[in-house]
Design a protein around this motif. Sequence first.
Motif, PDB file in Angstrom:
ATOM      1  N   GLU A 144      54.141  61.165  58.798  1.00  0.00           N
ATOM      2  CA  GLU A 144      55.506  61.618  58.529  1.00  0.00           C
ATOM      3  C   GLU A 144      55.552  62.617  57.375  1.00  0.00           C
ATOM      4  O   GLU A 144      56.572  63.254  57.124  1.00  0.00           O
ATOM      5  N   ARG A 145      54.451  62.735  56.681  1.00  0.00           N
ATOM      6  CA  ARG A 145      54.399  63.642  55.534  1.00  0.00           C
ATOM      7  C   ARG A 145      53.504  64.847  55.802  1.00  0.00           C
ATOM      8  O   ARG A 145      53.747  65.926  55.268  1.00  0.00           O
ATOM      9  N   TYR A 146      52.487  64.658  56.635  1.00  0.00           N
ATOM     10  CA  TYR A 146      51.522  65.735  56.895  1.00  0.00           C
ATOM     11  C   TYR A 146      51.515  66.046  58.396  1.00  0.00           C
ATOM     12  O   TYR A 146      51.428  65.129  59.228  1.00  0.00           O
ATOM     13  N   ALA A 147      51.572  67.342  58.709  1.00  0.00           N
ATOM     14  CA  ALA A 147      51.626  67.773  60.116  1.00  0.00           C
ATOM     15  C   ALA A 147      50.308  67.492  60.819  1.00  0.00           C
ATOM     16  O   ALA A 147      49.256  67.359  60.187  1.00  0.00           O
ATOM     17  N   SER A 148      50.363  67.428  62.140  1.00  0.00           N
ATOM     18  CA  SER A 148      49.187  67.104  62.944  1.00  0.00           C
ATOM     19  C   SER A 148      48.179  68.255  62.909  1.00  0.00           C
ATOM     20  O   SER A 148      48.532  69.410  62.638  1.00  0.00           O
ATOM     21  N   PRO A 149      46.909  67.951  63.193  1.00  0.00           N
ATOM     22  CA  PRO A 149      45.911  69.043  63.244  1.00  0.00           C
ATOM     23  C   PRO A 149      46.242  70.076  64.305  1.00  0.00           C
ATOM     24  O   PRO A 149      45.976  71.267  64.122  1.00  0.00           O
ATOM     25  N   LEU A 150      46.837  69.644  65.446  1.00  0.00           N
ATOM     26  CA  LEU A 150      47.204  70.602  66.487  1.00  0.00           C
ATOM     27  C   LEU A 150      48.244  71.590  65.984  1.00  0.00           C
ATOM     28  O   LEU A 150      48.189  72.790  66.281  1.00  0.00           O
ATOM     29  N   PHE A 151      49.193  71.098  65.207  1.00  0.00           N
ATOM     30  CA  PHE A 151      50.208  71.992  64.638  1.00  0.00           C
ATOM     31  C   PHE A 151      49.563  73.021  63.722  1.00  0.00           C
ATOM     32  O   PHE A 151      49.893  74.212  63.767  1.00  0.00           O
ATOM     33  N   HIS A 152      48.634  72.577  62.886  1.00  0.00           N
ATOM     34  CA  HIS A 152      47.993  73.520  61.961  1.00  0.00           C
ATOM     35  C   HIS A 152      47.157  74.554  62.700  1.00  0.00           C
ATOM     36  O   HIS A 152      47.087  75.717  62.297  1.00  0.00           O
ATOM     37  N   ALA A 161      33.471  76.994  62.212  1.00  0.00           N
ATOM     38  CA  ALA A 161      33.494  76.276  60.931  1.00  0.00           C
ATOM     39  C   ALA A 161      34.892  76.243  60.338  1.00  0.00           C
ATOM     40  O   ALA A 161      35.340  75.210  59.816  1.00  0.00           O
ATOM     41  N   MET A 162      35.585  77.354  60.420  1.00  0.00           N
ATOM     42  CA  MET A 162      36.948  77.414  59.856  1.00  0.00           C
ATOM     43  C   MET A 162      37.895  76.468  60.587  1.00  0.00           C
ATOM     44  O   MET A 162      38.615  75.671  59.968  1.00  0.00           O
ATOM     45  N   LEU A 163      37.887  76.527  61.927  1.00  0.00           N
ATOM     46  CA  LEU A 163      38.809  75.696  62.705  1.00  0.00           C
ATOM     47  C   LEU A 163      38.443  74.216  62.605  1.00  0.00           C
ATOM     48  O   LEU A 163      39.326  73.354  62.528  1.00  0.00           O
ATOM     49  N   ALA A 164      37.138  73.916  62.595  1.00  0.00           N
ATOM     50  CA  ALA A 164      36.722  72.513  62.508  1.00  0.00           C
ATOM     51  C   ALA A 164      37.092  71.918  61.156  1.00  0.00           C
ATOM     52  O   ALA A 164      37.567  70.779  61.075  1.00  0.00           O
ATOM     53  N   SER A 165      36.879  72.657  60.081  1.00  0.00           N
ATOM     54  CA  SER A 165      37.216  72.124  58.759  1.00  0.00           C
ATOM     55  C   SER A 165      38.721  71.961  58.602  1.00  0.00           C
ATOM     56  O   SER A 165      39.188  70.968  58.031  1.00  0.00           O
ATOM     57  N   LEU A 166      39.487  72.928  59.123  1.00  0.00           N
ATOM     58  CA  LEU A 166      40.946  72.801  59.053  1.00  0.00           C
ATOM     59  C   LEU A 166      41.419  71.600  59.872  1.00  0.00           C
ATOM     60  O   LEU A 166      42.272  70.821  59.416  1.00  0.00           O
ATOM     61  N   ALA A 167      40.862  71.430  61.076  1.00  0.00           N
ATOM     62  CA  ALA A 167      41.251  70.299  61.925  1.00  0.00           C
ATOM     63  C   ALA A 167      40.862  68.969  61.280  1.00  0.00           C
ATOM     64  O   ALA A 167      41.624  67.993  61.324  1.00  0.00           O
TER      65      ALA A 167
END
Length: 344
Positions: free
Chosen positions: A258-266, A240-246
């Motif tokens: 260009e303003r927000y990093a990719s989900p893979l980076f997070h 749940a944590m990883l899915a919601s963050l992604a």
Amino acid sequence: MQLNASSSPHIHSGDQLSQLMQRVLLALLPAIALYVVFFGWGIIVNILIAVLAAIIFEAIALRLRKRPLGPNLGDFSAVLTAVLLALALPPLAPWWLLVVAVFFAIVFAKHLYGGLGFNPFNPAMIGYVVVLISFPREVTTWLPPELISGESISFISALQASLMGTLGSGVTPDAISMATPLDHLKTQLTQNHAISEIVHGNAIFGQMAGLGWEWINLAFVVSGCWLIYKKVIHWHIPVAMLASLALIASVFWLIDSERYASPLFHLLSGGVMLGAFFIATDPVTASTTNRGRILYGIGIGILVYIIRAWGGYPEGVAFAVLLMNMLAPTLDYYTQPRVFGRGR
């Protein structure tokens, strides 16, 4: 505090607390090995100092509370708290920083609430947040991967740096330290640089989410899956944590990459995987029902992104876990399973 237990029957799994703690410690070994590969032996010095301090503070607290030393020290809970703190703090951190963090984790967050099983907040995260707020420069002074710095940190050099503040020849840890990928990205974004401009040609960002960090986080994923397979932790919170963050990271990344990093980076930077599999799943401070665990994990994932994207700190795992610790009793109250034979 009123404690409610589900009705019988109760079946003992056969696992002892010490066995569960040892399995979690065993699962941390691959990531620790990669820490050494990428950042040198400082993390081992961190672990040794933190574990020694945790055992001493645990013994003193147990003696003051007139509790037996053997069974409580032998459950490895204090050792696990110390190792998690050592992994969260930068290699070559001064020894006193580790001691202060462990002191607040063991004495304040654990024993002042009644010991293991009664602490409402994750002890390791309490210790981490205390030193992060009190000593931000020491906590955010991370070493670059050795592939970038060209400096190979031996065990003796790391021990010398932790105890005396120098690597020898007058070189201090500060002289070879640099910002983490998360910190560097956040700082540059506040100066209105685009992400492609920040990342291009900068070796610290590696192939996916930070040189070294991405492999360490992948090691936490593999170890976390093994813990789920061995039924040491439940899958609900990390998934749940990883899915919601992604998900939330994907939405903003699609809006403006260009303003927000990719989900893979997070997902593969900072302490997300350590938090998802080894910290947020703490059975004492997390929600205990399946639906509660899912909501608990979703809350942490969303808070991590909010703090990273718009908060004052580049990393938000510790604050997110502690905030959701406060909500865990409420989640448990409203997500109790339906009693057999009764309607909702």
